[in-house]
Design a protein around this motif. Structure first.
Motif, PDB file in Angstrom:
ATOM      1  N   GLY A   1      33.886  85.239  27.217  1.00 43.55           N
ATOM      2  CA  GLY A   1      33.212  86.449  27.677  1.00 43.55           C
ATOM      3  C   GLY A   1      31.716  86.249  27.835  1.00 43.55           C
ATOM      4  O   GLY A   1      31.113  86.743  28.795  1.00 43.55           O
TER       5      GLY A   1
ATOM      6  N   ASN B   1      29.544  86.740  31.166  1.00 49.43           N
ATOM      7  CA  ASN B   1      28.426  87.687  31.150  1.00 49.43           C
ATOM      8  C   ASN B   1      27.112  87.026  31.553  1.00 49.43           C
ATOM      9  O   ASN B   1      26.295  87.622  32.268  1.00 49.43           O
TER      10      ASN B   1
ATOM     11  N   ASP C   1      25.938  93.188  27.243  1.00 46.54           N
ATOM     12  CA  ASP C   1      27.234  92.561  26.973  1.00 46.54           C
ATOM     13  C   ASP C   1      27.046  91.176  26.367  1.00 46.54           C
ATOM     14  O   ASP C   1      27.733  90.795  25.408  1.00 46.54           O
TER      15      ASP C   1
ATOM     16  N   LYS D   1      34.938  91.769  35.401  1.00 46.98           N
ATOM     17  CA  LYS D   1      34.873  92.439  34.103  1.00 46.98           C
ATOM     18  C   LYS D   1      36.179  93.146  33.759  1.00 46.98           C
ATOM     19  O   LYS D   1      36.551  93.227  32.586  1.00 46.98           O
TER      20      LYS D   1
ATOM     21  N   HIS E   1      33.189  95.275  27.896  1.00 52.52           N
ATOM     22  CA  HIS E   1      33.469  94.682  29.209  1.00 52.52           C
ATOM     23  C   HIS E   1      33.902  95.759  30.201  1.00 52.52           C
ATOM     24  O   HIS E   1      33.454  95.780  31.344  1.00 52.52           O
TER      25      HIS E   1
END
Length: 310
Positions: free
Chosen positions: A22, A26, A55, A138, A164
């Motif tokens: 993630g 990001n 994020d 996302k 997210h």
């Protein structure tokens, strides 16, 4: 694979894998959004880039706090470090709340500017492309992260998944605003801040949903009634064990803590009573996980005390 098959070590590794993935997405998105926002002359895209930056920051928070929460009990933490994960979830929720409030304020300010005769700068196609890419990436990342978070029973990972999705919601609003401004003409540029205000309300709603259970846990709120009923049923399924009472429960990170008093035949030896209590502990851990904290206080059944010859 179910929750019972995941060891603490494997759980930690999977949380790191999910969170690192993630954070990479990001990082790429926020760089792309900042470039698209500047090159495409889109204030909405720049705001979206700031959201992606938040994020990325929460990914780092999860990585740091999950490692701390996975540490075993020590001299200063008799119940382990599970609540550090809860603290991480609370921080994520608070960041979401602040981001949502910021998006709301910026949107309202832009709308007020237009109402008083001001104009908004027209965004470019690059900003629209960036918004669409953000929505798709996302949403995919949310679905993967929330599935893993629920499987691993990690509040912090689930919270990060919702972050997210909030970014995806924000990008949907950005897409509608930028797309409307490009396709409908100058008079419709106000769609951008209007969409941002609507999205900000969704973001703040998600933050409240995350913060509420964190506050419950940090304040040691009891587990839900249905969980306590399952605990009682598991105890009563053991032969010779009656009257579970003084049940006290709470959540510690991803684990449960259970304290309970039970009654047994007063003529049992200490060794026999201990064996029965140990059996109950095993059954409870089979039901609620090996990391469950259990304290069982054994009391003699009143009937056997008043009738010792029976």
């Amino acid at each position: 694979m179910n929750k019972m098959e995941i060891t603490p070590e494997r759980r930690e590794r999977r949380i790191y894998k999910i969170t690192v993935l993630g954070s990479v997405v990001n990082l790429l998105l926020l760089v792309f959004k900042f470039i698209a926002g500047i090159a495409g002359h889109s204030a909405a895209m720049l705001a979206d880039a700031v959201h992606s930056l938040s994020d990325f920051i929460t990914d780092i928070i999860v990585i740091v706090f999950v490692r701390i929460s996975s540490k075993p009990e020590d001299e200063g933490h008799d119940y382990g470090h599970g609540k550090y994960e809860t603290l991480a979830t609370a921080i994520i929720g608070l960041i979401l709340l602040l981001v949502g409030a910021g998006v709301f304020w910026n949107g309202v300010s832009s709308i007020w500017h237009v109402i008083h005769g001001g104009t908004l700068q027209a965004p470019g196609m690059l900003a629209l492309v960036a918004a669409i890419v953000s929505v798709l990436s996302k949403e995919i990342l949310y679905r993967y992260t929330v599935r893993e978070g629920r499987l691993l029973d990690s509040q912090a990972v689930v919270a990060n998944a919702w972050h997210h999705r909030s970014d995806a919601f924000s990008s949907v609003g950005t897409t509608l605003g930028i797309g409307g401004a490009i396709l409908l003409g100058d008079n419709w540029r106000v769609l951008d801040p209007i969409a941002a205000v609507v999205v900000s309300l969704f973001i703040m709603k998600v933050s409240v949903k995350l913060l509420a259970p964190c506050m419950d846990e940090l304040l040691d709120k009891s587990l839900p009634a249905e969980v306590e009923n399952r605990i009682t049923d598991t105890i009563l399924a053991s032969p010779g064990v009656t009257s579970p009472h003084h049940l006290r429960t709470r959540r510690i990170g991803s684990h449960y803590s259970i304290e309970v008093h039970v009654r047994m035949d007063g003529r049992l030896t200490l060794e026999e009573a201990h064996a029965k209590a140990t059996t109950i502990e095993h059954k409870l851990r089979q039901e609620f996980g090996e990391g469950t904290y259990i304290s069982i206080h054994v009391e003699p059944d009143k009937k056997t005390i008043s009738n010792p010859n029976n």
